[in-house]
Scaffold this motif. Structure first.
Motif, PDB file in Angstrom:
ATOM      1  N   GLY A   1       0.902  -1.128  -0.153  1.00  0.00           N
ATOM      2  CA  GLY A   1       0.103   0.184  -0.145  1.00  0.00           C
ATOM      3  C   GLY A   1       0.339   1.628  -0.275  1.00  0.00           C
ATOM      4  O   GLY A   1       1.828   1.347   0.242  1.00  0.00           O
ATOM      5  N   LYS A   2       0.268   1.968  -0.384  1.00  0.00           N
ATOM      6  CA  LYS A   2       0.563   3.683  -0.207  1.00  0.00           C
ATOM      7  C   LYS A   2       1.481   4.514   0.651  1.00  0.00           C
ATOM      8  O   LYS A   2       2.885   4.321   1.185  1.00  0.00           O
ATOM      9  CB  LYS A   2      -0.525   4.567  -0.696  1.00  0.00           C
ATOM     10  N   LEU A   3       0.833   3.726   1.788  1.00  0.00           N
ATOM     11  CA  LEU A   3       1.606   4.351   3.367  1.00  0.00           C
ATOM     12  C   LEU A   3       2.536   3.409   3.384  1.00  0.00           C
ATOM     13  O   LEU A   3       3.889   4.301   4.566  1.00  0.00           O
ATOM     14  CB  LEU A   3       0.604   4.278   4.655  1.00  0.00           C
ATOM     15  N   GLU A   4       2.383   2.370   3.175  1.00  0.00           N
ATOM     16  CA  GLU A   4       3.663   1.263   3.358  1.00  0.00           C
ATOM     17  C   GLU A   4       4.922   1.578   2.798  1.00  0.00           C
ATOM     18  O   GLU A   4       6.377   2.079   2.974  1.00  0.00           O
ATOM     19  CB  GLU A   4       3.023  -0.239   2.887  1.00  0.00           C
ATOM     20  N   ARG A   5       4.493   2.146   1.799  1.00  0.00           N
ATOM     21  CA  ARG A   5       6.436   2.482   0.784  1.00  0.00           C
ATOM     22  C   ARG A   5       6.477   3.708   0.979  1.00  0.00           C
ATOM     23  O   ARG A   5       7.766   3.733   1.517  1.00  0.00           O
ATOM     24  CB  ARG A   5       4.682   2.887  -0.906  1.00  0.00           C
ATOM     25  N   ILE A   6       5.172   5.098   1.668  1.00  0.00           N
ATOM     26  CA  ILE A   6       5.896   6.219   1.916  1.00  0.00           C
ATOM     27  C   ILE A   6       6.720   5.945   3.406  1.00  0.00           C
ATOM     28  O   ILE A   6       8.252   6.640   3.089  1.00  0.00           O
ATOM     29  CB  ILE A   6       5.049   7.149   2.321  1.00  0.00           C
ATOM     30  N   ILE A   7       6.268   5.111   3.815  1.00  0.00           N
ATOM     31  CA  ILE A   7       6.908   4.713   5.530  1.00  0.00           C
ATOM     32  C   ILE A   7       8.400   3.993   4.918  1.00  0.00           C
ATOM     33  O   ILE A   7       9.499   4.653   6.038  1.00  0.00           O
ATOM     34  CB  ILE A   7       6.263   4.228   6.760  1.00  0.00           C
ATOM     35  N   PHE A   8       8.391   3.230   4.361  1.00  0.00           N
ATOM     36  CA  PHE A   8       9.686   2.745   3.996  1.00  0.00           C
ATOM     37  C   PHE A   8      11.160   3.451   3.300  1.00  0.00           C
ATOM     38  O   PHE A   8      12.100   3.792   4.022  1.00  0.00           O
ATOM     39  CB  PHE A   8       9.572   1.768   2.422  1.00  0.00           C
ATOM     40  N   ALA A   9      10.634   4.241   2.966  1.00  0.00           N
ATOM     41  CA  ALA A   9      11.124   5.211   2.004  1.00  0.00           C
ATOM     42  C   ALA A   9      11.987   6.517   3.044  1.00  0.00           C
ATOM     43  O   ALA A   9      12.545   7.057   3.517  1.00  0.00           O
ATOM     44  CB  ALA A   9      11.467   6.372   1.448  1.00  0.00           C
ATOM     45  N   ILE A  10      10.678   6.813   3.847  1.00  0.00           N
ATOM     46  CA  ILE A  10      11.182   7.668   5.188  1.00  0.00           C
ATOM     47  C   ILE A  10      12.453   7.029   6.101  1.00  0.00           C
ATOM     48  O   ILE A  10      13.681   7.664   6.516  1.00  0.00           O
ATOM     49  CB  ILE A  10      10.390   8.419   5.594  1.00  0.00           C
ATOM     50  N   VAL A  11      11.920   5.528   6.697  1.00  0.00           N
ATOM     51  CA  VAL A  11      12.418   5.058   7.829  1.00  0.00           C
ATOM     52  C   VAL A  11      14.194   4.509   7.301  1.00  0.00           C
ATOM     53  O   VAL A  11      15.030   4.687   7.555  1.00  0.00           O
ATOM     54  CB  VAL A  11      11.992   3.702   8.006  1.00  0.00           C
TER      55      VAL A  11
END
Length: 386
Positions: free
Chosen positions: A215-225
Motif C-alpha cells: 500500500g501507499k502508506l507502507e511505501r512512504i514509511i519505508f522511504a522515510i525509515v
C-alpha cells in the motif's frame, strides 16, 4: 609571394588552434570515435555515453572561452568559460544527487518491501566493490581513496561512482565515469554468461511466490525509515539517499504529479546532459592516456563480474538455508545498481528456460536494494578515507 605565405603561416600559428594540437589529442579523437560508435550505432547507454564522448572531444580540442577558469587581467576579472561553470555541478556535488532524485521518482520500491529478503541479495552484490578495492590497493599503484573509487564501479552506478571519485580521487573522475557507464550499458552482455555458469538448469526454472500488494502508506514509511537510518549510519551518503527517497515519496504520494513528471523527465534529462559533458571534459589526453586508465577499465569489469556473481551465489546459499521458499538465483544478479536494466536481464535469461516464468518484479527487489547498498558503501568509504 613568399612574404604573403609567411604572414599566412604566422596567422595560422598565432590566431588558430592548429599549433596547439598534440599527439595525445589525436589519440583521444580516435577514442572518441569509438565511444561515439558505441553510443550511436550500438546504443550502449547513449543517454550518458553520448554527452560524455562529446565532452571528451571538446576537452581535446584547443578552445577558448569554454573551459577556462575565471582569472584577473590587470584590474579586470575575466569570467570563466561556459563549461567551467557547468562542471561545478560535479565539483559542488549537485548532479549525482539530482540524478538520484529522478531515479527515485522513476522506481517502484514495492517489490523490495514485499520481499525484504532481497535486501540481502543487494548487499551480496556489493562483493565486487570490496574485492576490487582490495586488489587496487594491494597492487601498490593506487591509494586507498583511489581504490575505493574504482571499486564503486562494481556497483554499476554511474552517479555514485562520480560522487565517490569527486571526494576521494577527483583526478580519476573521467576514466572511472567512462568505465562505470560503459559497463552499465554492457549489462546484457556481461551478466548472462556469469549467471548461466553459476546456476543449474533446475535453478533457472524456479518459480517464486507471487508478491503481495504493497500500500501507499507502507511505501512512504519505508522511504522515510530507510532515509533516516542510512543518514544516521553513514552521513556522507545523505545527499544521495535523501534525494532518492524524496523522488520516491513524490511518486508514491500521488499528490504532486506535476513535480513527479518534471523530475522523471525534464530535470533528470537536463542534468544528464550537463553531467555527461562535464565528465567528458575531465578526459583530457594528459589525464586519460595513462597506465592507470587501462588498469581502471580492466578492474572495473572484474568488479562488475564479482558483484554479479556475489548476488547469484548468495541466492543459492539462501535456498539451502530456506528450501521451503526458494529464490530463483537469476535475480541475484540484479543486486547491482543498474536500474532497471539488471532486472530486465534476469527476466530475459529466465525466460530462455521457462517462458512463463516472470522474474522482472522479483528482480526489482535486489535491484533497488543494490542502489541503496552502493550508496551506503560509498558513504562508508568517504567517511573512512575522505
Amino acid at each position: 609571394m613568399s612574404g604573403i605565405i609567411e604572414q599566412f603561416m604566422l596567422m595560422m600559428t598565432q590566431s588558430t588552434g592548429f599549433s596547439h594540437i598534440t599527439g595525445g589529442m589525436v589519440i583521444m579523437w580516435a577514442v572518441c570515435v569509438v565511444l561515439f560508435y558505441l553510443a550511436i550505432v550500438k546504443e550502449f547507454e547513449p543517454l550518458l555515453l553520448l554527452p560524455i564522448t562529446f565532452g571528451a572531444l571538446l576537452a581535446n580540442i584547443p578552445t577558448e572561452g569554454v573551459l577556462n577558469a575565471p582569472h584577473v587581467e590587470g584590474l579586470i576579472t575575466v569570467p570563466g568559460g561556459l563549461y567551467y561553470y557547468i562542471s561545478q555541478g560535479i565539483h559542488l556535488e549537485l548532479f549525482p544527487p539530482i540524478i538520484f532524485l529522478g531515479v527515485g521518482a522513476l522506481t517502484d520500491f514495492g517489490p523490495l518491501i514485499a520481499n525484504p529478503r532481497t535486501f540481502l541479495l543487494g548487499a551480496a552484490a556489493q562483493l565486487g566493490i570490496f574485492m576490487t578495492m582490495f586488489v587496487a590497493v594491494m597492487s601498490g599503484v593506487f591509494t586507498p581513496g583511489e581504490g575505493a573509487s574504482i571499486g564503486i564501479i562494481g556497483g554499476a552506478d554511474g552517479p555514485t561512482s562520480i560522487f565517490t571519485a569527486n571526494k576521494l580521487a577527483p583526478h580519476l573522475i573521467g576514466p572511472i565515469a567512462v568505465a562505470a557507464y560503459t559497463y552499465m550499458s554492457l549489462v546484457p552482455l556481461i551478466q548472462p554468461p556469469i549467471m548461466k555458469l553459476l546456476t543449474t538448469d533446475a535453478e533457472r526454472k524456479i518459480r517464486m511466490k507471487t508478491l503481495r500488494p504493497v500500500g501507499k502508506l507502507e511505501r512512504i514509511i519505508f522511504a522515510i525509515v530507510v532515509m533516516v537510518a542510512v543518514c544516521l549510519v553513514v552521513p556522507p551518503a545523505s545527499a544521495l539517499i535523501a534525494m532518492l527517497m524524496l523522488g520516491n515519496i513524490m511518486r508514491e504520494s500521488g499528490v504532486v504529479d506535476r513535480l513527479t513528471k518534471s523530475t522523471q523527465n525534464e530535470i533528470i534529462n537536463m542534468t544528464t546532459i550537463f553531467l555527461g559533458t562535464s565528465v567528458g571534459l575531465t578526459m583530457g589526453a594528459e589525464n586519460f592516456l595513462q597506465t592507470k586508465t587501462l588498469m581502471i577499465i580492466v578492474m572495473g569489469v572484474v568488479a562488475f563480474a564479482f558483484s554479479t556473481a556475489g548476488g547469484v551465489v548468495f541466492a543459492k546459499i539462501m535456498n539451502k538455508l530456506s528450501p521451503g521458499n526458494p529464490i530463483n538465483p537469476l535475480i541475484g544478479s540484479a543486486g547491482v545498481s543498474a536500474v532497471p536494466m539488471a532486472a530486465r536481464v534476469s527476466q530475459v535469461v529466465g525466460a530462455q528456460y521457462d517462458k512463463q516464468n516472470f522474474l522482472l518484479m522479483h528482480a526489482m527487489g535486489p535491484n533497488v536494494a543494490g542502489v541503496i547498498g552502493t550508496a551506503v558503501c560509498a558513504g562508508y568509504f568517504i567517511s573512512r578515507l575522505g
